[in-house]
Design a protein around this motif. Structure first.
Motif, PDB file in Angstrom:
ATOM      1  N   ASP A  87       0.835  -1.193   0.000  1.00  0.00           N
ATOM      2  CA  ASP A  87       0.000   0.000   0.000  1.00  0.00           C
ATOM      3  C   ASP A  87       0.873   1.248   0.000  1.00  0.00           C
ATOM      4  OD1 ASP A  87      -2.254  -1.589   0.155  1.00  0.00           O
ATOM      5  OD2 ASP A  87      -2.396  -1.436   2.337  1.00  0.00           O
ATOM      6  N   TYR A  88       0.459   2.247  -0.787  1.00  0.00           N
ATOM      7  CA  TYR A  88       1.145   3.529  -0.810  1.00  0.00           C
ATOM      8  C   TYR A  88       0.157   4.619  -0.396  1.00  0.00           C
ATOM      9  CZ  TYR A  88       3.177   7.834  -2.660  1.00  0.00           C
ATOM     10  OH  TYR A  88       3.642   9.127  -2.799  1.00  0.00           O
ATOM     11  N   PHE A  89       0.472   5.313   0.691  1.00  0.00           N
ATOM     12  CA  PHE A  89      -0.395   6.343   1.231  1.00  0.00           C
ATOM     13  C   PHE A  89       0.116   7.714   0.793  1.00  0.00           C
ATOM     14  CE2 PHE A  89      -0.444   2.692   4.035  1.00  0.00           C
ATOM     15  CZ  PHE A  89      -1.797   2.455   4.181  1.00  0.00           C
ATOM     16  N   ALA A  90      -0.489   8.248  -0.264  1.00  0.00           N
ATOM     17  CA  ALA A  90      -0.095   9.546  -0.786  1.00  0.00           C
ATOM     18  C   ALA A  90      -0.995  10.626  -0.199  1.00  0.00           C
ATOM     19  CB  ALA A  90      -0.185   9.543  -2.309  1.00  0.00           C
ATOM     20  N   SER A  91      -0.695  11.861  -0.543  1.00  0.00           N
ATOM     21  CA  SER A  91      -1.518  12.974  -0.083  1.00  0.00           C
ATOM     22  C   SER A  91      -2.794  13.017  -0.913  1.00  0.00           C
ATOM     23  CB  SER A  91      -0.747  14.287  -0.242  1.00  0.00           C
ATOM     24  OG  SER A  91      -1.559  15.379   0.120  1.00  0.00           O
ATOM     25  N   GLY A  92      -3.907  12.593  -0.322  1.00  0.00           N
ATOM     26  CA  GLY A  92      -5.185  12.659  -1.015  1.00  0.00           C
ATOM     27  C   GLY A  92      -5.640  11.370  -1.660  1.00  0.00           C
ATOM     28  N   PHE A  93      -4.830  10.321  -1.672  1.00  0.00           N
ATOM     29  CA  PHE A  93      -5.288   9.044  -2.218  1.00  0.00           C
ATOM     30  C   PHE A  93      -4.393   7.925  -1.698  1.00  0.00           C
ATOM     31  CE2 PHE A  93      -2.112  10.549  -5.165  1.00  0.00           C
ATOM     32  CZ  PHE A  93      -1.408   9.414  -5.529  1.00  0.00           C
ATOM     33  N   THR A  94      -4.903   6.691  -1.857  1.00  0.00           N
ATOM     34  CA  THR A  94      -4.160   5.487  -1.450  1.00  0.00           C
ATOM     35  C   THR A  94      -4.154   4.499  -2.603  1.00  0.00           C
ATOM     36  OG1 THR A  94      -4.837   5.769   0.863  1.00  0.00           O
ATOM     37  CG2 THR A  94      -4.008   3.613   0.216  1.00  0.00           C
ATOM     38  N   VAL A  95      -2.995   3.909  -2.870  1.00  0.00           N
ATOM     39  CA  VAL A  95      -2.869   2.890  -3.904  1.00  0.00           C
ATOM     40  C   VAL A  95      -2.524   1.566  -3.236  1.00  0.00           C
ATOM     41  CG1 VAL A  95      -1.653   2.159  -5.981  1.00  0.00           C
ATOM     42  CG2 VAL A  95      -2.081   4.592  -5.586  1.00  0.00           C
ATOM     43  N   SER A  96      -3.309   0.526  -3.536  1.00  0.00           N
ATOM     44  CA  SER A  96      -3.061  -0.814  -3.002  1.00  0.00           C
ATOM     45  C   SER A  96      -2.822  -1.766  -4.162  1.00  0.00           C
ATOM     46  CB  SER A  96      -4.250  -1.299  -2.172  1.00  0.00           C
ATOM     47  OG  SER A  96      -4.494  -0.445  -1.077  1.00  0.00           O
ATOM     48  N   THR A  97      -1.713  -2.477  -4.128  1.00  0.00           N
ATOM     49  CA  THR A  97      -1.411  -3.476  -5.146  1.00  0.00           C
ATOM     50  C   THR A  97      -1.277  -4.837  -4.478  1.00  0.00           C
ATOM     51  OG1 THR A  97       0.972  -3.083  -4.938  1.00  0.00           O
ATOM     52  CG2 THR A  97      -0.219  -1.802  -6.597  1.00  0.00           C
ATOM     53  N   SER A  98      -1.710  -5.877  -5.155  1.00  0.00           N
ATOM     54  CA  SER A  98      -1.680  -7.213  -4.568  1.00  0.00           C
ATOM     55  C   SER A  98      -1.381  -8.255  -5.630  1.00  0.00           C
ATOM     56  CB  SER A  98      -3.013  -7.534  -3.877  1.00  0.00           C
ATOM     57  OG  SER A  98      -4.073  -7.504  -4.812  1.00  0.00           O
ATOM     58  N   VAL A  99      -0.765  -9.350  -5.173  1.00  0.00           N
ATOM     59  CA  VAL A  99      -0.512 -10.511  -6.020  1.00  0.00           C
ATOM     60  C   VAL A  99      -1.010 -11.737  -5.278  1.00  0.00           C
ATOM     61  CG1 VAL A  99       1.223 -11.934  -7.159  1.00  0.00           C
ATOM     62  CG2 VAL A  99       1.510  -9.443  -7.089  1.00  0.00           C
ATOM     63  N   GLY A 100      -1.902 -12.492  -5.893  1.00  0.00           N
ATOM     64  CA  GLY A 100      -2.362 -13.761  -5.340  1.00  0.00           C
ATOM     65  C   GLY A 100      -1.510 -14.881  -5.888  1.00  0.00           C
ATOM     66  N   VAL A 101      -0.717 -15.492  -5.030  1.00  0.00           N
ATOM     67  CA  VAL A 101       0.292 -16.434  -5.513  1.00  0.00           C
ATOM     68  C   VAL A 101      -0.232 -17.861  -5.650  1.00  0.00           C
ATOM     69  CG1 VAL A 101       2.188 -15.062  -4.606  1.00  0.00           C
ATOM     70  CG2 VAL A 101       1.136 -16.801  -3.150  1.00  0.00           C
ATOM     71  N   ALA A 102      -1.377 -18.162  -5.055  1.00  0.00           N
ATOM     72  CA  ALA A 102      -1.915 -19.529  -5.139  1.00  0.00           C
ATOM     73  C   ALA A 102      -3.438 -19.479  -5.123  1.00  0.00           C
ATOM     74  CB  ALA A 102      -1.395 -20.390  -3.988  1.00  0.00           C
TER      75      ALA A 102
ATOM     76  N   ALA B 240      -8.185 -29.344 -14.387  1.00  0.00           N
ATOM     77  CA  ALA B 240      -6.781 -29.116 -14.083  1.00  0.00           C
ATOM     78  C   ALA B 240      -6.636 -28.000 -13.057  1.00  0.00           C
ATOM     79  CB  ALA B 240      -6.023 -28.759 -15.358  1.00  0.00           C
ATOM     80  N   GLU B 241      -5.687 -28.165 -12.127  1.00  0.00           N
ATOM     81  CA  GLU B 241      -5.415 -27.118 -11.156  1.00  0.00           C
ATOM     82  C   GLU B 241      -4.770 -25.920 -11.850  1.00  0.00           C
ATOM     83  OE1 GLU B 241      -6.281 -26.951  -7.999  1.00  0.00           O
ATOM     84  OE2 GLU B 241      -7.304 -28.887  -8.225  1.00  0.00           O
ATOM     85  N   SER B 242      -5.176 -24.721 -11.440  1.00  0.00           N
ATOM     86  CA  SER B 242      -4.658 -23.511 -12.066  1.00  0.00           C
ATOM     87  C   SER B 242      -3.237 -23.235 -11.589  1.00  0.00           C
ATOM     88  CB  SER B 242      -5.561 -22.316 -11.737  1.00  0.00           C
ATOM     89  OG  SER B 242      -4.997 -21.118 -12.236  1.00  0.00           O
ATOM     90  N   THR B 243      -2.368 -22.851 -12.524  1.00  0.00           N
ATOM     91  CA  THR B 243      -1.011 -22.420 -12.183  1.00  0.00           C
ATOM     92  C   THR B 243      -0.838 -20.921 -12.370  1.00  0.00           C
ATOM     93  OG1 THR B 243      -0.266 -22.902 -14.445  1.00  0.00           O
ATOM     94  CG2 THR B 243      -0.057 -24.670 -12.811  1.00  0.00           C
ATOM     95  N   ASP B 244      -1.936 -20.208 -12.672  1.00  0.00           N
ATOM     96  CA  ASP B 244      -1.880 -18.764 -12.886  1.00  0.00           C
ATOM     97  C   ASP B 244      -1.860 -18.024 -11.555  1.00  0.00           C
ATOM     98  OD1 ASP B 244      -2.339 -18.530 -15.930  1.00  0.00           O
ATOM     99  OD2 ASP B 244      -3.987 -19.831 -15.289  1.00  0.00           O
ATOM    100  N   ILE B 245      -1.288 -16.827 -11.564  1.00  0.00           N
ATOM    101  CA  ILE B 245      -1.352 -15.947 -10.402  1.00  0.00           C
ATOM    102  C   ILE B 245      -2.413 -14.880 -10.651  1.00  0.00           C
ATOM    103  CG2 ILE B 245       1.077 -16.342  -9.867  1.00  0.00           C
ATOM    104  CD1 ILE B 245       1.612 -13.506 -10.922  1.00  0.00           C
ATOM    105  N   GLU B 246      -2.797 -14.181  -9.581  1.00  0.00           N
ATOM    106  CA  GLU B 246      -3.720 -13.073  -9.680  1.00  0.00           C
ATOM    107  C   GLU B 246      -2.999 -11.777  -9.336  1.00  0.00           C
ATOM    108  OE1 GLU B 246      -8.059 -14.925  -8.609  1.00  0.00           O
ATOM    109  OE2 GLU B 246      -6.768 -14.406  -6.914  1.00  0.00           O
ATOM    110  N   VAL B 247      -3.272 -10.721 -10.084  1.00  0.00           N
ATOM    111  CA  VAL B 247      -2.692  -9.413  -9.794  1.00  0.00           C
ATOM    112  C   VAL B 247      -3.822  -8.379  -9.774  1.00  0.00           C
ATOM    113  CG1 VAL B 247      -0.421  -9.932 -10.726  1.00  0.00           C
ATOM    114  CG2 VAL B 247      -2.181  -9.029 -12.244  1.00  0.00           C
ATOM    115  N   GLY B 248      -3.740  -7.428  -8.849  1.00  0.00           N
ATOM    116  CA  GLY B 248      -4.793  -6.433  -8.744  1.00  0.00           C
ATOM    117  C   GLY B 248      -4.290  -5.117  -8.204  1.00  0.00           C
ATOM    118  N   MET B 249      -5.026  -4.049  -8.510  1.00  0.00           N
ATOM    119  CA  MET B 249      -4.702  -2.716  -8.018  1.00  0.00           C
ATOM    120  C   MET B 249      -5.985  -1.979  -7.671  1.00  0.00           C
ATOM    121  SD  MET B 249      -2.744   0.483  -9.899  1.00  0.00           S
ATOM    122  CE  MET B 249      -1.140  -0.300  -9.768  1.00  0.00           C
TER     123      MET B 249
END
Length: 395
Positions: free
Chosen positions: A161-176, A186-195
């Motif tokens: 998370d980045y807490f800037a003046s007036g807004f917040t940015v959250s980035t995440s990666v789902g590894v499993a 079939a089991e998924s081998t993909d990751i998830e990414v989000g902002m």
């Protein structure tokens, strides 16, 4: 906390959303529970609770079911490394024992940045019970809804998370990412990414979202009876604004590359989901909530089907209504929820109450009824009824 019963019943009313949440119709169960909470031990900070519950559920003749569970949670300061939290449980349900580590994460902060690594939940969206945007967590299935735990299942993430003046940015990666397959898949081998970008506004906030996600429930290819989970793209926004005792909320998401099945094969399609909600604080203790959730497939050139041969409509919509209050100086808590499809093909009514006899002793009761018309995905569950009794003792 978002109610698992409300959430799962809402999804049951809208099969199109099953790509975001795990639906296990074969183990449909709404066991209720009681909770015994032991105050935090001063020496270790360990939180311990023991739970036991009894319910009667079924269609026509009712069957008895029981469950017991021990929950553990703790917090640790690791100096320069940060702060470690974890929670888990050991459950016994109908003579079967299961262990689960629902949450464990290490977090820290430096300047305007904070990070978290481990197994936990990420909350997206504004409207309780509407999975328009809250689709990055482990799925809920009917066989786990009755477990008496304060911890909903988490997934493995890395988050900054980045807490800037007036807004917040959250980035995440789902590894499993967890995917449930009802049929072989079939089991998924993909990751998830989000902002997520959150901007406070007068009396509310606005958030923007972008992500590549893996469906939490596999999509059935009716042509060969196999299950698939191909990543899709999400772009959306949410907003909330209060006006005195009224809070208005909206969630909107475009979901691109979702899979649907014809009678012979899968193909990729785009869908728009939206929810509009309102919360009204009738008093310091009473709250009324209402929401409408809709889904629209952008293309319907031919017939598409859900598992079981049910026709998948181009448009569908659901409703949520809830009332809760605390009476008798907070000793008595009551709630009622109604939800289902706007076309009335599926509906659920749930009521519950708890009474604090003393600071240590509490009693509760609950009931739930489900109705489904012929041709609805849950038609086999029409007439399902569940009753539960609870008790709580605090040491």
């Amino acid at each position: 906390m978002r109610s698992p019963i409300v959430l799962a019943a809402l999804i049951a009313a809208s099969p199109a959303l099953s790509q975001e949440l795990d639906l296990d119709f074969d183990s449909f169960d709404f066991d209720d529970d009681s909770e015994i909470i032991i105050d935090e031990f001063p020496a270790s900070g360990m939180e311990i609770s023991a739970s036991v519950g009894l319910s009667y559920s079924g269609i026509g003749s009712l069957e008895e079911s029981w469950a017991a569970q021990i929950n553990l949670a703790n917090e640790h300061t690791l100096g320069a490394l940060g702060f470690l939290e974890w929670a888990g449980n050991a459950a016994i349900a109908d003579n079967e024992v299961a262990f689960d580590l629902s949450r464990i994460h290490l977090q820290n902060s430096v300047g305007d940045f904070s990070w978290k690594l481990g197994k936990y939940r990420i909350g997206w969206g504004e409207i309780e019970g509407a999975p328009v945007l809250d689709v990055v967590n482990a799925g809920l299935s009917f066989d786990t809804i009755g477990l008496p735990s304060d911890e909903l299942p988490g997934q493995w993430f890395a988050n900054v998370d980045y807490f800037a003046s007036g807004f917040t940015v959250s980035t995440s990666v789902g590894v499993a990412p967890e995917v449930t397959h009802i049929l072989p898949g079939a089991e998924s081998t993909d990751i998830e990414v989000g902002m997520k970008v959150n901007v406070p506004v007068e009396s509310g906030s606005v958030s923007l979202y972008a992500a590549q996600l893996v469906p939490q429930s596999g999509v059935i290819d009716l042509g060969d009876n196999t299950s698939h989970a191909t990543p899709y793209t999400l772009a959306g926004f949410s907003a909330n604004r209060s006006f005195g005792p009224l809070l208005f909320e909206v969630d909107v998401a475009g979901k691109f590359g979702l899979q649907r099945s014809t009678a012979t094969a899968l193909s990729e399609h785009d869908r728009v989901d939206a929810a509009l909600g309102v919360e009204y604080a009738a008093s310091n203790t009473a709250q009324i909530t209402a929401a409408v959730v809709g889904q629209h497939w952008l293309e319907q050139a031919e017939d598409y089907f859900e598992l079981g041969g049910y026709l998948s409509p181009q448009n569908s919509a659901n409703y949520i209504l809830g009332v809760s209050d605390a009476l008798m100086d907070g000793k008595l808590s009551v709630s009622a929820n109604m939800l289902g499809a706007l076309d009335n093909s599926t509906s659920v009514t749930a009521v519950s109450a708890s009474y604090a006899y003393s600071d240590r002793l509490e009693f509760g009761a609950s009931a739930m009824w489900l109705g489904a018309e012929t041709g609805a995905p849950l038609e086999a569950m029409d007439g399902f009824t569940q009753y539960g009794l609870t008790s709580t003792f605090r040491f």
